[in-house]
Design a protein around this motif. Structure first.
Motif, PDB file in Angstrom:
ATOM      1  N   THR A  38     -55.228  49.226 -64.474  1.00 51.00           N
ATOM      2  CA  THR A  38     -56.478  48.485 -64.318  1.00 51.00           C
ATOM      3  C   THR A  38     -56.334  47.276 -63.409  1.00 51.00           C
ATOM      4  O   THR A  38     -57.324  46.652 -63.047  1.00 51.00           O
ATOM      5  N   VAL A  39     -55.092  46.918 -63.062  1.00 50.51           N
ATOM      6  CA  VAL A  39     -54.845  45.757 -62.216  1.00 50.51           C
ATOM      7  C   VAL A  39     -54.396  46.230 -60.837  1.00 50.51           C
ATOM      8  O   VAL A  39     -53.460  47.034 -60.713  1.00 50.51           O
ATOM      9  N   ASP A  40     -55.069  45.737 -59.815  1.00 48.69           N
ATOM     10  CA  ASP A  40     -54.733  46.084 -58.435  1.00 48.69           C
ATOM     11  C   ASP A  40     -53.577  45.181 -57.987  1.00 48.69           C
ATOM     12  O   ASP A  40     -53.775  43.994 -57.728  1.00 48.69           O
ATOM     13  N   LEU A  99     -45.079  41.671 -60.941  1.00 48.60           N
ATOM     14  CA  LEU A  99     -46.050  42.746 -60.791  1.00 48.60           C
ATOM     15  C   LEU A  99     -45.494  44.119 -61.155  1.00 48.60           C
ATOM     16  O   LEU A  99     -46.233  45.092 -61.152  1.00 48.60           O
ATOM     17  N   HIS A 100     -44.213  44.200 -61.434  1.00 52.48           N
ATOM     18  CA  HIS A 100     -43.645  45.486 -61.825  1.00 52.48           C
ATOM     19  C   HIS A 100     -44.156  45.857 -63.207  1.00 52.48           C
ATOM     20  O   HIS A 100     -44.158  45.053 -64.136  1.00 52.48           O
ATOM     21  N   GLY A 101     -44.599  47.094 -63.331  1.00 50.17           N
ATOM     22  CA  GLY A 101     -45.060  47.566 -64.628  1.00 50.17           C
ATOM     23  C   GLY A 101     -46.471  47.163 -64.962  1.00 50.17           C
ATOM     24  O   GLY A 101     -46.893  47.251 -66.113  1.00 50.17           O
ATOM     25  N   SER A 123     -63.106  33.815 -64.488  1.00 50.46           N
ATOM     26  CA  SER A 123     -64.365  34.535 -64.242  1.00 50.46           C
ATOM     27  C   SER A 123     -64.357  35.293 -62.922  1.00 50.46           C
ATOM     28  O   SER A 123     -65.257  36.089 -62.653  1.00 50.46           O
ATOM     29  N   GLN A 124     -63.333  35.066 -62.082  1.00 55.55           N
ATOM     30  CA  GLN A 124     -63.262  35.736 -60.788  1.00 55.55           C
ATOM     31  C   GLN A 124     -62.600  37.110 -60.867  1.00 55.55           C
ATOM     32  O   GLN A 124     -62.476  37.792 -59.850  1.00 55.55           O
ATOM     33  N   GLY A 125     -62.145  37.482 -62.046  1.00 52.24           N
ATOM     34  CA  GLY A 125     -61.542  38.804 -62.194  1.00 52.24           C
ATOM     35  C   GLY A 125     -60.107  38.728 -62.673  1.00 52.24           C
ATOM     36  O   GLY A 125     -59.450  37.678 -62.596  1.00 52.24           O
ATOM     37  N   THR A 126     -59.612  39.848 -63.159  1.00 52.88           N
ATOM     38  CA  THR A 126     -58.252  39.918 -63.694  1.00 52.88           C
ATOM     39  C   THR A 126     -57.214  39.645 -62.626  1.00 52.88           C
ATOM     40  O   THR A 126     -56.219  38.954 -62.866  1.00 52.88           O
ATOM     41  N   GLU A 127     -57.414  40.183 -61.433  1.00 53.10           N
ATOM     42  CA  GLU A 127     -56.438  39.984 -60.355  1.00 53.10           C
ATOM     43  C   GLU A 127     -56.321  38.509 -59.985  1.00 53.10           C
ATOM     44  O   GLU A 127     -55.205  38.004 -59.784  1.00 53.10           O
ATOM     45  N   ALA A 128     -57.446  37.822 -59.896  1.00 52.77           N
ATOM     46  CA  ALA A 128     -57.422  36.403 -59.545  1.00 52.77           C
ATOM     47  C   ALA A 128     -56.726  35.585 -60.623  1.00 52.77           C
ATOM     48  O   ALA A 128     -55.896  34.716 -60.319  1.00 52.77           O
TER      49      ALA A 128
END
Length: 300
Positions: A158-160, A152-154, A72-77
């Motif tokens: 929408t993702v920071d 995190l490659h690729g 619920s804290q976001g996609t990055e979290a």
């Protein structure tokens, strides 16, 4: 038996033969397979294996709980916790592999009632787990960005990636504080299982999941007046859960030293016989490499 004629005597002999089999393996009237009545090994195996399966499942459930509750804290979290969880998973499997070699000899020594040999395998576990712990901490502290960056490659637009890296490093660095507690718990848990006592580690694992869920609710979301820490709160909750698990297992085991006699004087020395250490390393190194490579491949 197959050459018997179909006469009355043959039928009686076939019936006796079937009854003989039925007394040991089958319930003829019910048509269900049963365990041998005079062999308790099946019951003992289940009593040992079921708590082990529950405890091992719970060990992996802690990371799953963090992933779910951080969502619920976001996609990055959520992505950050998942990445760090994969790295911790590799470390956990490496510990399991390192302790498997001494466990082979520990089970044999306990079966022989050789407490001195069993204590030596316990001390070897301490040394091996310490080596794995130091190696894991160095890898995670020195190569944290490189390891996280592999995931995190690729990434989509929408993702920071920078924010995900920050979250992942925060979560991973706090989780490192819990690794020593996890390692000590596994040393005790594997040794207790080798003595036929698998309930204590299971109880500790269940307690750790409960503590983790409650603290996640408090620290991730900032409920009940607690600070809202997000990803850091999830990591802190997991570390505290590991401490609770270790405390339950160790304290309970030492309170039952009359039952677990190998714990009497276990820390009088940490020296181990050189010959036994060599045998354990030769036997355990392939298992360790297999677990490490398999988990690394799975996490890739």
């Amino acid at each position: 038996f197959l050459n018997l004629r179909r006469n009355r005597r043959g039928k009686e002999q076939r019936l006796l033969f079937l009854r003989y089999l039925g007394n040991y393996f089958f319930d003829i009237t019910g048509g269900t397979i049963l365990m041998r009545k005079h062999n308790p090994i099946y019951k003992r195996a289940l009593m040992l294996a079921v708590p082990m399966m529950i405890q091992n499942g719970i060990t992996n459930m802690v990371s799953l709980v963090d992933n779910i509750m951080v969502g619920s804290q976001g996609t990055e979290a959520m992505t950050a916790v998942s990445i760090a969880g994969q790295l911790i998973f590799v470390f956990n499997l490496a510990i399991f592999g390192a302790l498997a070699g001494p466990g082979i000899y520990g089970a044999q020594y306990y079966g022989q009632r050789n407490m001195h040999g069993f204590q030596s395998t316990f001390r070897i576990k301490l040394w091996l787990s310490l080596a794995c712990l130091i190696g894991g901490l160095l890898v995670f502290l020195l190569g944290d960005e490189s390891l996280i960056g592999l995931y995190l490659h690729g990434e989509s637009a929408t993702v920071d990636s920078a924010l995900t890296m920050t979250y992942a490093k925060q979560y991973l660095h706090i989780m490192l504080l819990g690794l020593p507690f996890f390692v000590v718990t596994q040393v005790y848990a594997t040794s207790l299982r080798e003595t036929g006592s698998s309930v204590k580690p299971m109880v500790g694992g269940v307690a750790s999941v409960v503590v983790d869920i409650v603290l996640n609710y408090l620290l991730i979301y900032g409920n009940c007046g607690m600070p809202k820490l997000g990803v850091r709160g999830a990591a802190i909750a997991t570390v505290l859960a590991r401490i609770i698990e270790m405390s339950i297992v160790i304290i309970w085991a030492h309170l039952c030293r009359n039952k677990h006699v190998f714990l009497k004087g276990i820390y009088r020395t940490l020296r181990v016989p050189k010959e036994l250490a060599g045998k354990v390393l030769r036997k355990g190194m392939p298992i360790f490499c297999n677990e490490l490579l398999w988990s690394a491949g799975l996490a890739a």
